[in-house]
Design a protein around this motif. Structure first.
Motif, PDB file in Angstrom:
ATOM      1  N   UNK B  43      13.451 -15.365  57.950  1.00  0.00           N
ATOM      2  CA  UNK B  43      13.119 -13.968  57.357  1.00  0.00           C
ATOM      3  C   UNK B  43      14.837 -13.391  57.568  1.00  0.00           C
ATOM      4  N   UNK B  44      15.173 -12.764  56.263  1.00  0.00           N
ATOM      5  CA  UNK B  44      16.298 -11.989  56.131  1.00  0.00           C
ATOM      6  C   UNK B  44      16.592 -10.538  56.073  1.00  0.00           C
ATOM      7  N   UNK B  45      17.457 -10.183  56.700  1.00  0.00           N
ATOM      8  CA  UNK B  45      17.641  -8.774  56.671  1.00  0.00           C
ATOM      9  C   UNK B  45      18.073  -8.229  55.341  1.00  0.00           C
ATOM     10  N   UNK B  46      17.323  -6.925  54.971  1.00  0.00           N
ATOM     11  CA  UNK B  46      17.807  -6.173  53.681  1.00  0.00           C
ATOM     12  C   UNK B  46      18.772  -5.071  54.027  1.00  0.00           C
ATOM     13  N   UNK B  47      18.074  -4.479  54.740  1.00  0.00           N
ATOM     14  CA  UNK B  47      18.672  -2.783  54.867  1.00  0.00           C
ATOM     15  C   UNK B  47      17.911  -2.337  56.211  1.00  0.00           C
ATOM     16  N   UNK B  48      18.980  -1.311  56.727  1.00  0.00           N
ATOM     17  CA  UNK B  48      18.437  -0.547  58.065  1.00  0.00           C
ATOM     18  C   UNK B  48      18.734   0.827  57.547  1.00  0.00           C
ATOM     19  N   UNK B  49      17.903   1.755  58.278  1.00  0.00           N
ATOM     20  CA  UNK B  49      18.029   3.284  57.614  1.00  0.00           C
ATOM     21  C   UNK B  49      17.988   3.903  58.947  1.00  0.00           C
ATOM     22  N   UNK B  50      18.857   5.139  59.122  1.00  0.00           N
ATOM     23  CA  UNK B  50      18.683   5.753  60.465  1.00  0.00           C
ATOM     24  C   UNK B  50      19.124   7.190  60.024  1.00  0.00           C
ATOM     25  N   UNK B  51      18.655   8.389  60.378  1.00  0.00           N
ATOM     26  CA  UNK B  51      19.151   9.687  60.310  1.00  0.00           C
ATOM     27  C   UNK B  51      19.210   9.983  58.676  1.00  0.00           C
ATOM     28  N   UNK B  52      18.431   9.312  57.979  1.00  0.00           N
ATOM     29  CA  UNK B  52      18.323   9.590  56.540  1.00  0.00           C
ATOM     30  C   UNK B  52      19.282   8.893  55.796  1.00  0.00           C
ATOM     31  N   UNK B  53      20.054   7.814  56.323  1.00  0.00           N
ATOM     32  CA  UNK B  53      20.622   7.288  55.555  1.00  0.00           C
ATOM     33  C   UNK B  53      20.985   5.562  55.818  1.00  0.00           C
ATOM     34  N   UNK B  54      21.385   4.974  54.965  1.00  0.00           N
ATOM     35  CA  UNK B  54      21.848   3.498  55.120  1.00  0.00           C
ATOM     36  C   UNK B  54      22.589   3.221  56.088  1.00  0.00           C
ATOM     37  N   UNK B  55      22.251   2.559  57.150  1.00  0.00           N
ATOM     38  CA  UNK B  55      23.277   2.323  58.041  1.00  0.00           C
ATOM     39  C   UNK B  55      23.701   0.867  58.063  1.00  0.00           C
ATOM     40  N   UNK B  56      23.056   0.056  57.562  1.00  0.00           N
ATOM     41  CA  UNK B  56      23.819  -1.403  57.184  1.00  0.00           C
ATOM     42  C   UNK B  56      22.845  -2.115  56.118  1.00  0.00           C
ATOM     43  N   UNK B  57      23.546  -2.681  55.304  1.00  0.00           N
ATOM     44  CA  UNK B  57      22.679  -3.543  53.996  1.00  0.00           C
ATOM     45  C   UNK B  57      23.534  -4.881  54.161  1.00  0.00           C
ATOM     46  N   UNK B  58      22.441  -5.758  53.660  1.00  0.00           N
ATOM     47  CA  UNK B  58      22.998  -7.261  53.208  1.00  0.00           C
ATOM     48  C   UNK B  58      23.440  -7.376  51.726  1.00  0.00           C
ATOM     49  N   UNK B  59      23.942  -8.498  51.690  1.00  0.00           N
ATOM     50  CA  UNK B  59      24.510  -8.747  50.358  1.00  0.00           C
ATOM     51  C   UNK B  59      23.197  -8.747  49.391  1.00  0.00           C
ATOM     52  N   UNK B  60      21.978  -9.043  49.881  1.00  0.00           N
ATOM     53  CA  UNK B  60      20.839  -9.197  49.087  1.00  0.00           C
ATOM     54  C   UNK B  60      20.594  -7.934  48.468  1.00  0.00           C
ATOM     55  N   UNK B  61      20.869  -6.858  49.253  1.00  0.00           N
ATOM     56  CA  UNK B  61      20.452  -5.580  48.981  1.00  0.00           C
ATOM     57  C   UNK B  61      21.547  -4.948  47.739  1.00  0.00           C
ATOM     58  N   UNK B  62      21.612  -5.333  46.706  1.00  0.00           N
ATOM     59  CA  UNK B  62      22.405  -4.929  45.541  1.00  0.00           C
ATOM     60  C   UNK B  62      21.760  -3.647  44.762  1.00  0.00           C
ATOM     61  N   UNK B  63      22.416  -3.366  43.944  1.00  0.00           N
ATOM     62  CA  UNK B  63      22.037  -1.992  43.261  1.00  0.00           C
ATOM     63  C   UNK B  63      20.766  -2.051  42.513  1.00  0.00           C
ATOM     64  N   UNK B  64      19.792  -3.251  42.591  1.00  0.00           N
ATOM     65  CA  UNK B  64      18.610  -3.198  42.075  1.00  0.00           C
ATOM     66  C   UNK B  64      17.682  -2.675  43.122  1.00  0.00           C
ATOM     67  N   UNK B  65      18.185  -2.445  44.440  1.00  0.00           N
ATOM     68  CA  UNK B  65      17.376  -1.862  45.534  1.00  0.00           C
ATOM     69  C   UNK B  65      17.670  -0.511  45.924  1.00  0.00           C
TER      70      UNK B  65
END
Lengths: 111, 112
Positions: B43-65
């Motif tokens: 299982x791989x992390x993509x992105x986390x979201x808090x307070x209506x904004x991205x708080x962290x994202x992985x290298x996988x989460x590129x401009x296509x996401x």
């Protein structure tokens, strides 16, 4: 880079046996270690551990964390066929909003 | 018992098409996540979201996401132009403050 390694990768036992699953980790600024059970699809939460030496227990399942040696174990006693699943270990660093997962241990309980 | 719900359970799409995966997190949770699991892999992390904004994202989460919380209950993951290698199980998860993440049942995405 944060890393989680689980062992064994696969385990086959008979119903009624006791099993111990292992998880070792490297993480920057450790905050928590979590165990999940994955049957067909979703990981289902089992335990969250933050402190060393305190055993968490739920029925036949228990888990403990050693923050000095950087590992955790998950014990299942008197196993049943319904315990067959992949068991996932994950860690979270302080300030990080993500879990880093191990590759899982596939546990098969034969009747 | 509250749970994270995801729709659809399975989506088949043509390479290059856009897909939107939908999630309804647990109602009083504040943190939302997307993870993916390619068949037979971790299982791989993509992105986390808090307070209506991205708080962290992985290298996988590129401009296509991209992710969005369009209203008070839904949380979506959009893949703009799908590739064959995007085929995976996508899990949405949510957590309360310093609590464990609870996962949805997943959406199996197949790109053909």
């Amino acid at each position: 880079e944060d890393k989680v390694v689980q062992s064994p990768l696969s385990l086959v036992v008979h119903e009624g046996d006791t099993v111990t699953l292992n998880c070792s980790y490297e993480v920057t600024n450790f905050r928590s270690l979590l165990w999940y059970k994955q049957e067909k699809k979703a990981p289902t939460f089992l335990f969250m551990l933050t402190s060393s030496g305190i055993e968490k227990k739920s029925g036949r399942l228990s888990s403990i964390l050693d923050k000095k040696e950087l590992f955790s174990i998950l014990n299942i006693t008197a196993t049943q066929t319904g315990d067959s699943a992949i068991y996932l270990c994950a860690v979270e660093g302080e300030g990080a909003q993500k879990l880093v997962f191990g590759q899982g241990t596939r546990l098969t309980i034969n009747p | 018992e509250p749970e994270v719900t995801q729709t659809p359970s399975h989506q088949v799409t043509q390479m290059g098409q856009e897909v939107i995966l939908r999630c309804v997190p647990i109602s009083n949770h504040l943190y939302f996540y997307w993870y993916r699991q390619i068949l037979g892999q971790k299982v791989e992390f993509l992105v986390s979201f808090y307070n209506n904004e991205i708080s962290e994202k992985s290298e996988i989460f590129d401009d296509q996401f991209s992710v969005e919380r369009p209203d008070g209950s839904n949380f979506t993951l959009k893949i703009r132009s799908t590739k064959l290698e995007d085929s995976a199980m996508y899990f949405c998860a949510s957590s309360g403050d310093r609590g464990p993440a609870f996962f949805g049942q997943g959406t199996r995405l197949t790109v053909v």
